[in-house]
Design a protein around this motif. Structure first.
Motif, PDB file in Angstrom:
ATOM      1  N   THR A 125      29.814  19.050  36.920  1.00 57.12           N
ATOM      2  CA  THR A 125      30.574  19.958  37.352  1.00 57.12           C
ATOM      3  C   THR A 125      31.088  21.250  36.162  1.00 57.12           C
ATOM      4  OG1 THR A 125      31.266  18.440  38.712  1.00 57.12           O
ATOM      5  CG2 THR A 125      32.795  20.952  37.931  1.00 57.12           C
ATOM      6  N   VAL A 126      30.912  22.778  36.271  1.00 58.07           N
ATOM      7  CA  VAL A 126      30.735  23.780  34.857  1.00 58.07           C
ATOM      8  C   VAL A 126      32.018  24.563  36.274  1.00 58.07           C
ATOM      9  CG1 VAL A 126      29.716  26.094  33.819  1.00 58.07           C
ATOM     10  CG2 VAL A 126      28.296  23.387  34.519  1.00 58.07           C
ATOM     11  N   GLY A 127      33.370  24.657  34.659  1.00 61.41           N
ATOM     12  CA  GLY A 127      34.100  25.079  35.367  1.00 61.41           C
ATOM     13  C   GLY A 127      34.310  26.641  35.508  1.00 61.41           C
ATOM     14  N   GLY A 128      35.144  27.569  35.848  1.00 59.75           N
ATOM     15  CA  GLY A 128      34.808  28.961  36.364  1.00 59.75           C
ATOM     16  C   GLY A 128      36.018  29.672  35.086  1.00 59.75           C
ATOM     17  N   GLY A 129      35.330  31.176  35.464  1.00 60.79           N
ATOM     18  CA  GLY A 129      36.951  31.218  34.022  1.00 60.79           C
ATOM     19  C   GLY A 129      37.729  31.742  35.610  1.00 60.79           C
ATOM     20  N   GLY A 130      39.224  31.829  34.296  1.00 60.76           N
ATOM     21  CA  GLY A 130      40.088  32.410  35.633  1.00 60.76           C
ATOM     22  C   GLY A 130      40.247  34.255  35.320  1.00 60.76           C
ATOM     23  N   THR A 131      40.367  33.848  37.209  1.00 58.36           N
ATOM     24  CA  THR A 131      40.109  35.248  37.272  1.00 58.36           C
ATOM     25  C   THR A 131      40.701  36.358  36.895  1.00 58.36           C
ATOM     26  OG1 THR A 131      39.588  34.611  39.568  1.00 58.36           O
ATOM     27  CG2 THR A 131      40.141  36.735  39.486  1.00 58.36           C
ATOM     28  N   GLY A 132      40.653  37.509  36.439  1.00 57.31           N
ATOM     29  CA  GLY A 132      41.471  39.113  35.852  1.00 57.31           C
ATOM     30  C   GLY A 132      42.820  38.840  37.244  1.00 57.31           C
ATOM     31  N   GLY A 133      43.896  39.461  36.883  1.00 55.55           N
ATOM     32  CA  GLY A 133      45.071  39.631  37.870  1.00 55.55           C
ATOM     33  C   GLY A 133      46.176  40.746  37.848  1.00 55.55           C
ATOM     34  N   THR A 134      46.868  40.886  38.242  1.00 52.76           N
ATOM     35  CA  THR A 134      47.712  42.884  38.139  1.00 52.76           C
ATOM     36  C   THR A 134      49.012  41.579  37.851  1.00 52.76           C
ATOM     37  OG1 THR A 134      47.594  42.903  40.343  1.00 52.76           O
ATOM     38  CG2 THR A 134      46.353  44.214  38.883  1.00 52.76           C
ATOM     39  N   GLY A 135      49.339  40.615  37.885  1.00 48.76           N
ATOM     40  CA  GLY A 135      50.341  40.151  37.794  1.00 48.76           C
ATOM     41  C   GLY A 135      51.074  39.276  39.401  1.00 48.76           C
ATOM     42  N   PRO A 136      52.077  38.775  39.063  1.00 46.66           N
ATOM     43  CA  PRO A 136      53.161  39.380  38.288  1.00 46.66           C
ATOM     44  C   PRO A 136      53.696  38.634  37.360  1.00 46.66           C
ATOM     45  CG  PRO A 136      54.964  38.540  40.312  1.00 46.66           C
ATOM     46  CD  PRO A 136      53.175  38.630  40.267  1.00 46.66           C
ATOM     47  N   ARG A 137      52.748  37.254  37.077  1.00 53.00           N
ATOM     48  CA  ARG A 137      53.045  36.333  36.124  1.00 53.00           C
ATOM     49  C   ARG A 137      51.970  36.237  35.127  1.00 53.00           C
ATOM     50  NH1 ARG A 137      58.591  35.390  35.755  1.00 53.00           N
ATOM     51  NH2 ARG A 137      59.567  34.380  37.836  1.00 53.00           N
ATOM     52  N   THR A 138      51.861  35.072  34.332  1.00 55.19           N
ATOM     53  CA  THR A 138      51.113  35.120  33.248  1.00 55.19           C
ATOM     54  C   THR A 138      49.122  35.362  34.027  1.00 55.19           C
ATOM     55  OG1 THR A 138      50.610  32.342  33.759  1.00 55.19           O
ATOM     56  CG2 THR A 138      51.990  33.607  31.910  1.00 55.19           C
ATOM     57  N   GLY A 139      48.551  35.184  33.608  1.00 50.07           N
ATOM     58  CA  GLY A 139      46.641  34.943  33.834  1.00 50.07           C
ATOM     59  C   GLY A 139      46.523  33.421  34.369  1.00 50.07           C
ATOM     60  N   ASN A 140      45.628  33.628  34.693  1.00 47.82           N
ATOM     61  CA  ASN A 140      45.174  32.715  36.084  1.00 47.82           C
ATOM     62  C   ASN A 140      44.625  31.842  34.668  1.00 47.82           C
ATOM     63  OD1 ASN A 140      45.969  32.995  38.018  1.00 47.82           O
ATOM     64  ND2 ASN A 140      44.243  34.368  38.496  1.00 47.82           N
ATOM     65  N   GLY A 190      37.237  29.292  30.655  1.00 47.91           N
ATOM     66  CA  GLY A 190      38.370  30.043  29.370  1.00 47.91           C
ATOM     67  C   GLY A 190      39.093  31.087  30.570  1.00 47.91           C
ATOM     68  N   ALA A 191      40.295  31.218  30.179  1.00 50.46           N
ATOM     69  CA  ALA A 191      41.854  31.825  30.927  1.00 50.46           C
ATOM     70  C   ALA A 191      41.913  33.269  31.226  1.00 50.46           C
ATOM     71  CB  ALA A 191      42.769  31.334  30.671  1.00 50.46           C
ATOM     72  N   SER A 192      41.840  34.129  31.848  1.00 55.50           N
ATOM     73  CA  SER A 192      41.902  35.501  31.862  1.00 55.50           C
ATOM     74  C   SER A 192      43.638  35.439  31.689  1.00 55.50           C
ATOM     75  CB  SER A 192      42.415  36.187  33.787  1.00 55.50           C
ATOM     76  OG  SER A 192      43.772  35.519  34.005  1.00 55.50           O
ATOM     77  N   GLY A 193      43.334  36.859  31.250  1.00 56.39           N
ATOM     78  CA  GLY A 193      44.599  37.088  29.862  1.00 56.39           C
ATOM     79  C   GLY A 193      45.666  37.752  30.399  1.00 56.39           C
ATOM     80  N   GLY A 194      46.663  38.020  30.371  1.00 54.80           N
ATOM     81  CA  GLY A 194      48.288  38.544  31.083  1.00 54.80           C
ATOM     82  C   GLY A 194      47.647  40.174  31.692  1.00 54.80           C
ATOM     83  N   PRO A 195      48.694  40.204  32.668  1.00 49.82           N
ATOM     84  CA  PRO A 195      47.633  42.050  33.309  1.00 49.82           C
ATOM     85  C   PRO A 195      49.236  42.603  32.569  1.00 49.82           C
ATOM     86  CG  PRO A 195      49.236  40.260  34.677  1.00 49.82           C
ATOM     87  CD  PRO A 195      48.750  39.078  33.722  1.00 49.82           C
ATOM     88  N   GLY A 196      48.638  44.154  32.375  1.00 51.87           N
ATOM     89  CA  GLY A 196      49.463  44.858  31.810  1.00 51.87           C
ATOM     90  C   GLY A 196      50.673  45.701  33.003  1.00 51.87           C
ATOM     91  N   VAL A 197      51.856  45.174  33.215  1.00 51.59           N
ATOM     92  CA  VAL A 197      52.475  45.259  34.314  1.00 51.59           C
ATOM     93  C   VAL A 197      53.894  45.730  33.267  1.00 51.59           C
ATOM     94  CG1 VAL A 197      51.343  44.290  35.523  1.00 51.59           C
ATOM     95  CG2 VAL A 197      53.078  42.807  34.304  1.00 51.59           C
ATOM     96  N   GLY A 198      54.275  46.640  34.815  1.00 50.19           N
ATOM     97  CA  GLY A 198      56.306  46.854  33.863  1.00 50.19           C
ATOM     98  C   GLY A 198      56.550  47.718  32.583  1.00 50.19           C
TER      99      GLY A 198
END
Length: 336
Positions: free
Chosen positions: A90-105, A42-50
């Motif tokens: 091959t087992v896929g990893g989840g998208g890593t959370g982050g602080t932006g500045p764009r969409t989640g991973n 699964g993907a990470s969510g969108g960061p809370g920035v700006g």
């Protein structure tokens, strides 16, 4: 004349001796049908920035041959034909959370290679940070699409697209009454349902909520009914209720400024929750890793193993053998 001396007959003593030495004939394993489940990260969510609340991460794509259907409303695929051999997983990893500045991973794909074709599920799409006309800010496409972030007045954009026969889109932006902003993110898409939209500022207080993640897909391939691939919930403004994660490992969104976003469940392919500015962590939550399951029938005359040792093989009450992969490895089918 003794029976054990007859031409072409083995005495009991000779049989036991041959078995002990490994020379006793073994039954040949004929090719047989096996079912599979392949769930991507699964993907990470969108960061809370700006000052912006992020959208929920999309769930990893889900493909299966087991009855009940694949993600995105797709039908169950054809079963596999397998024989002796070693099959890469091959087992896929989840998208890593982050602080932006764009969409989640985005999440990483999962794949099973029974030959000649490889079965691959697409990783979930990252949650958006802002529902503008810039595609780099909105929910990303994936196995299931990412949800959108905060929406300005007059802006109505679709969420990230899902992949056919794997997952659903993220929640669309909906500004409601002209002139009203939506200060919360929409939900990430799930393998079993679309992410939900968030309601605008002019909505009645009890219904003012960020979007929930789309529901995952239920399957009983392991012998027990389990949901996989729930979308992540949208991050919320203080006056809103945060978006909940979809059933199937989706993580809930953050609430500004007190409650952080929740990560997707491990080995569910669930999307991570969208964050919010000034939350305990403005970083979005990571997506959950994927999973692969291969189920062989009870009539199999062979030995089923899964490497490395963190992966498991169990038997169902009906006698089927279930190989479950939580990390990358190999499915090995061999003679007894």
């Amino acid at each position: 004349k003794e029976l054990n001396k007859a031409s072409g007959m083995w005495s009991l003593k000779s049989q036991f001796s041959a078995q002990k030495q490994g020379k006793w004939p073994k039954p040949a394993l004929q090719p047989y049908s096996a079912d599979f489940l392949v769930v991507a990260g699964g993907a990470s969510g969108g960061p809370g920035v700006g000052g912006i609340q992020g959208g929920g991460g999309g769930a990893g794509g889900l493909r299966t041959s087991f009855p009940g259907g694949s993600g995105g409303g797709g039908a169950s695929e054809s079963s596999l034909t397998l024989g002796f051999g070693t099959y890469p997983v091959t087992v896929g990893g989840g998208g890593t959370g982050g602080t932006g500045p764009r969409t989640g991973n985005n999440g990483s794909p999962s794949s099973f290679n029974p030959g000649p074709a490889v079965i691959t599920s697409t990783g979930g799409g990252g949650g958006g940070i802002y529902s503008s006309n810039d595609p780099a800010n909105t929910g990303a496409p994936g196995g299931s699409g990412g949800g959108n972030g905060m929406t300005n007045p007059g802006t109505q954009n679709p969420g990230g697209a899902g992949t056919a026969n794997q997952g659903y889109p993220g929640g669309a932006s909906n500004n409601g009454t002209p002139g009203a902003s939506v200060n919360s993110g929409t939900g990430g898409g799930g393998s079993g349902g679309v992410g939900q939209t968030s309601l605008p500022q002019d909505a009645p207080a009890p219904t003012k909520t960020a979007g929930d993640g789309g529901v995952g897909k239920e399957t009983s391939i392991t012998g027990t009914a389990v949901f996989y691939g729930g979308g992540g919930g949208g991050g919320a403004h203080p006056a809103y209720t945060r978006g909940l994660g979809g059933n199937g490992g989706g993580g809930a969104g953050a609430i500004q400024p007190s409650i952080p976003a929740v990560a997707g469940g491990a080995n569910t392919g669930g999307g991570g929750g969208g964050s919010a500015p000034n939350a305990p962590s403005p970083a979005s939550a990571s997506g959950g890793s994927g999973i692969i399951v291969v189920r062989t029938p009870s009539a199999t005359t062979g030995f089923v193993s899964a490497t490395p040792g963190t992966n498991t093989v169990t038997s169902t009450p009906c006698g089927a053998q279930v190989a479950k992969f939580t990390v990358s490895g190999s499915l090995v089918l061999s003679q007894y």
